[in-house]
Design a protein around this motif. Structure first.
Motif, PDB file in Angstrom:
ATOM      1  N   PHE A 100      10.907   6.070  -5.193  1.00  0.00           N
ATOM      2  CA  PHE A 100       9.486   6.396  -5.373  1.00  0.00           C
ATOM      3  C   PHE A 100       9.233   7.889  -5.181  1.00  0.00           C
ATOM      4  O   PHE A 100       8.667   8.336  -4.187  1.00  0.00           O
ATOM      5  N   CYS A 148       5.896   8.730  -2.541  1.00  0.00           N
ATOM      6  CA  CYS A 148       5.258   7.861  -1.564  1.00  0.00           C
ATOM      7  C   CYS A 148       5.755   8.323  -0.200  1.00  0.00           C
ATOM      8  O   CYS A 148       6.926   8.631  -0.041  1.00  0.00           O
ATOM      9  N   ILE A 170       0.867  -1.174   0.000  1.00  0.00           N
ATOM     10  CA  ILE A 170       0.000   0.000   0.000  1.00  0.00           C
ATOM     11  C   ILE A 170       0.908   1.229   0.000  1.00  0.00           C
ATOM     12  O   ILE A 170       1.877   1.284   0.762  1.00  0.00           O
ATOM     13  N   HIS A 171       0.622   2.206  -0.860  1.00  0.00           N
ATOM     14  CA  HIS A 171       1.454   3.410  -0.931  1.00  0.00           C
ATOM     15  C   HIS A 171       0.671   4.656  -0.539  1.00  0.00           C
ATOM     16  O   HIS A 171      -0.293   5.017  -1.229  1.00  0.00           O
ATOM     17  N   PRO A 172       1.068   5.333   0.527  1.00  0.00           N
ATOM     18  CA  PRO A 172       0.464   6.629   0.848  1.00  0.00           C
ATOM     19  C   PRO A 172       1.080   7.714  -0.048  1.00  0.00           C
ATOM     20  O   PRO A 172       2.184   8.189   0.202  1.00  0.00           O
ATOM     21  N   GLN A 190       6.029   6.641   2.485  1.00  0.00           N
ATOM     22  CA  GLN A 190       6.818   5.648   3.224  1.00  0.00           C
ATOM     23  C   GLN A 190       8.278   6.021   3.022  1.00  0.00           C
ATOM     24  O   GLN A 190       8.778   6.009   1.898  1.00  0.00           O
ATOM     25  N   HIS A 194      10.255   3.785   0.824  1.00  0.00           N
ATOM     26  CA  HIS A 194       9.924   3.798  -0.598  1.00  0.00           C
ATOM     27  C   HIS A 194      10.469   5.064  -1.259  1.00  0.00           C
ATOM     28  O   HIS A 194      11.068   4.998  -2.323  1.00  0.00           O
TER      29      HIS A 194
HETATM   30 CU   LIG Z   1       5.184   3.407  -1.035  1.00  0.00          CU
END
Ligand SMILES: [Cu+2]
Length: 481
Positions: free
Chosen positions: A474, A464, A412-414, A466, A469
Motif C-alpha cells: 500500500f 497507508c 480503515i486506512h490512514p 498502517q 499495509h
Molecule cells: Cu491501510
C-alpha cells in the motif's frame, strides 16, 4: 573554520550567485554545530514496575525528546545510529527536500548501522509535527514503527508565539506486538456509509483469493501515554478554570485510537498541526495512525478522572492517563461516553474548492493472506515494488492535483502524503473545504477526495500509515516532471 548556522544562512543567500549550493540540505558540512542530537539505540521503557519493554528508542527514552523548532529557521540535527541495522528518521508533516525527508523510496540515504547523518533543513510549516522511523518492518515486529522510535515536534510560528494557560503533549503508543489472524479494530465510528459498489468489489476479491483464511493482523499487550500505562507515572494536575491545550499524537504502528475525558469536552483547534477553519467542541476524539489533534479542554468538572481510550480492554491494558484536580482525591473515575461519529467535515467550511488541473483515482483492494499469510494491498491493481521503486505518477510543479480514493476493503486506512499537505474535498459522502492535513482516515468501503498542489519538487511518497499495509504493497511514488 567553524561554520555557524547563521553564517551558513548567509552563504545560502549568496548561493544562487555562486551557481547553487548543492547538498545544502542533507549531508551538510560536518562542522555545523547541531541544534539537536538523536541517538538511535536499544533501551528499556518502564511502562509500569511490572511491565518493562526492551525496544529501539531515541535518546534512550519514550517518547523521543520534544523538538521545538522555529518556522523557516534552519535546524541541524545529528542522528547517530547505534543499532546493527540501517535506519531512517522521517520528519512527518514537514515540507522539506526528499534528501532529508527520511524515506528511502524518495532517495533519502539510510543512516548506516553504527553510522551517523548530519541533517540540515528548514522546518515548515508551523504547528504540531513528529518524527519517526521509516524503515520497512515486513513481518519483523522488532522493526519500524513497532519500536519506540517516535517523538513530537513543535514548529513555532514565525510571528505568533500563541497564548494559552498550559500546553501538554500526549503521545499515544502501544508495545509488545504479536501477529494473529483477524483483529478487533473499531470500524463504525467514522461518518458516512459504506458504498455497495465497493463492497461488491471487496467480495469479489475475497472470492478470488487463493487463501480462504484471513491475513495476519497485529495485536498488542501493552498501551501507554507518554511511556506510562494508565495509573503509572504522574497524573495531569489541573485547577478548576484551567484551559489546557493538548497536543495529542497517535504514534501507533497501526492502531486507531479514541480518547475521552468524562465530563469534559475537547475544543478542537488544529488537525495534524494545522488550524481548522471551524474550530469546535466534540465529546471525544478519534485519531488514525500518525494523526495529531490539538484541542483545548476547559477544566470545569472537578474530580479525579481517567482520560482514556473507549475500548475497555485497551484502557485496562494501559491506554489512558489520570487527570487530577487540585484538592481532589480518590480512585480515578471512568464514565463511558455516548457513541459519537467522527466527522472531519465538522471542522471545515462549505465553500467549493477550485477545479483541479488533474484528477487521479486510486482503488484500494486487499488480497487476503496472499503474501505468506499477510494481506497484500493493491492500488489500481498494483502492489508497490520495493525492488524497482518505480514512480507510478508524474506531477508538474505548480499544478493542483485531486486524488480520489475508493476503498474496496473493510479496513480503515490512514492515508499519508509525504512532503506536502493536502486539503479535504469530500469525505464520508460530504463536501468540505479548508481542512488541511497530512494523514486522513478513509473508512471501510468508502470514498475520499483530497487536493494537493505540487509545490515541493522531488520524489514524493504516498502510503497507508498502517505499517502492516505499507509494507505489503500500500504505497505509491510521485515524481515531478
Ligand atoms: Cu491501510
Amino acid at each position: 573554520m567553524t561554520i555557524t548556522r547563521r553564517s551558513l544562512l548567509q552563504y545560502a543567500a549568496l548561493a544562487p550567485a555562486l551557481g547553487g549550493l548543492p547538498r545544502l540540505t542533507g549531508a551538510a558540512d560536518q562542522s555545523v554545530k547541531a541544534d539537536y542530537t538523536l541517538r538511535i539505540a536499544n533501551g528499556l521503557v518502564e511502562l509500569s514496575p511490572e511491565h518493562i519493554v526492551s525496544t529501539t528508542l531515541y535518546n534512550g527514552q519514550f517518547p523521543g525528546p520534544l523538538l521545538r523548532l522555529r518556522e523557516r529557521e534552519p535546524v541541524c540535527v545529528d542522528v547517530f545510529n547505534d543499532t546493527d541495522t540501517p535506519e531512517l528518521v522521517h520528519w512527518h508533516g514537514q515540507t522539506i527536500p526528499s534528501e532529508v525527508d527520511g524515506a528511502s523510496e524518495e532517495g533519502t540515504p539510510f543512516i548506516a548501522a553504527h553510522g551517523m547523518r548530519h541533517l540540515l533543513f528548514v522546518p515548515k510549516p508551523s504547528g504540531f509535527r513528529f518524527y519517526h522511523t521509516h524503515v520497512a518492518a515486513g513481518g519483523d515486529l522488532n522493526r519500524g514503527t513497532y519500536t519506540g522510535q517516535a517523538g513530537p515536534v513543535y514548529i513555532e510560528p514565525k510571528n505568533d508565539p500563541g497564548a494559552h494557560d498550559r500546553e501538554i503533549f500526549l503521545v499515544l503508543k502501544e508495545f509488545a506486538p504479536s501477529l494473529s489472524r483477524g483483529g478487533d479494530m473499531a470500524m463504525d465510528f467514522l461518518a458516512g456509509d459504506p458504498l455497495r459498489e465497493l463492497q461488491q468489489m471487496g467480495e469479489q476479491a475475497d472470492r478470488q483469493a487463493k487463501d480462504r483464511r484471513k491475513g495476519f493482523e497485529v495485536g498488542y499487550q501493552r498501551f501507554c501515554i507518554n511511556g506510562k500505562m494508565l495509573g503509572h507515572g504522574e497524573p495531569i494536575r489541573v485547577k478548576q478554570g484551567d484551559r489546557v491545550l493538548f497536543h495529542i499524537l497517535n504514534a501507533s504502528a497501526g492502531e486507531i485510537r479514541s480518547l475521552a475525558l468524562p465530563g469534559h469536552a475537547f475544543h478542537v483547534v488544529a488537525l495534524d498541526g494545522n488550524p481548522v477553519p471551524t474550530p469546535g467542541e466534540v465529546p471525544l476524539l478519534w485519531l488514525g495512525t500518525a494523526e495529531r489533534i490539538s484541542a483545548i479542554v476547559e477544566m470545569n468538572h472537578p474530580g479525579v478522572w481517567i482520560m482514556g481510550d473507549l475500548d475497555d480492554d485497551d484502557r485496562r491494558r494501559g491506554m489512558g492517563i489520570v487527570v487530577e484536580y487540585a484538592g481532589q482525591r480518590g480512585r480515578p473515575q471512568w464514565l463511558k461516553p455516548k457513541a459519537f461519529r467522527w466527522d472531519y467535515a465538522r471542522f471545515g467550511r462549505s465553500n467549493v474548492a477550485p477545479t483541479p488541473d488533474e484528477t487521479i483515482e486510486m482503488t484500494i483492494v486487499k488480497n487476503n493472506a496472499a503474501l505468506d499469510g499477510f494481506n497484500q494491498w493493491t492500488l489500481n491493481g498494483e502492489s508497490f515494488s520495493m525492488e524497482s521503486m518505480k514512480p507510478a505518477h508524474t506531477v508538474h510543479q505548480g499544478r493542483r492535483y485531486r486524488l480520489k480514493f475508493r476503498n474496496a476493503s473493510d479496513d480503515i486506512h490512514p492515508l499519508h502524503l509525504h512532503r506536502h499537505s493536502f486539503k479535504l474535498i469530500r469525505i464520508g459522502g460530504k463536501a468540505t473545504s479548508g481542512v488541511i492535513k497530512d494523514v486522513v482516515m478513509l473508512g471501510g468501503f468508502q470514498e475520499l477526495t483530497f487536493d494537493f498542489v505540487a509545490d515541493n519538487p522531488g520524489p514524493t511518497l504516498f502510503h497507508c500509515h498502517q505499517q502492516l499495509h505499507m509494507d505489503f504493497g500500500f504505497m505509491t511514488l510521485f515524481r515531478y516532471a
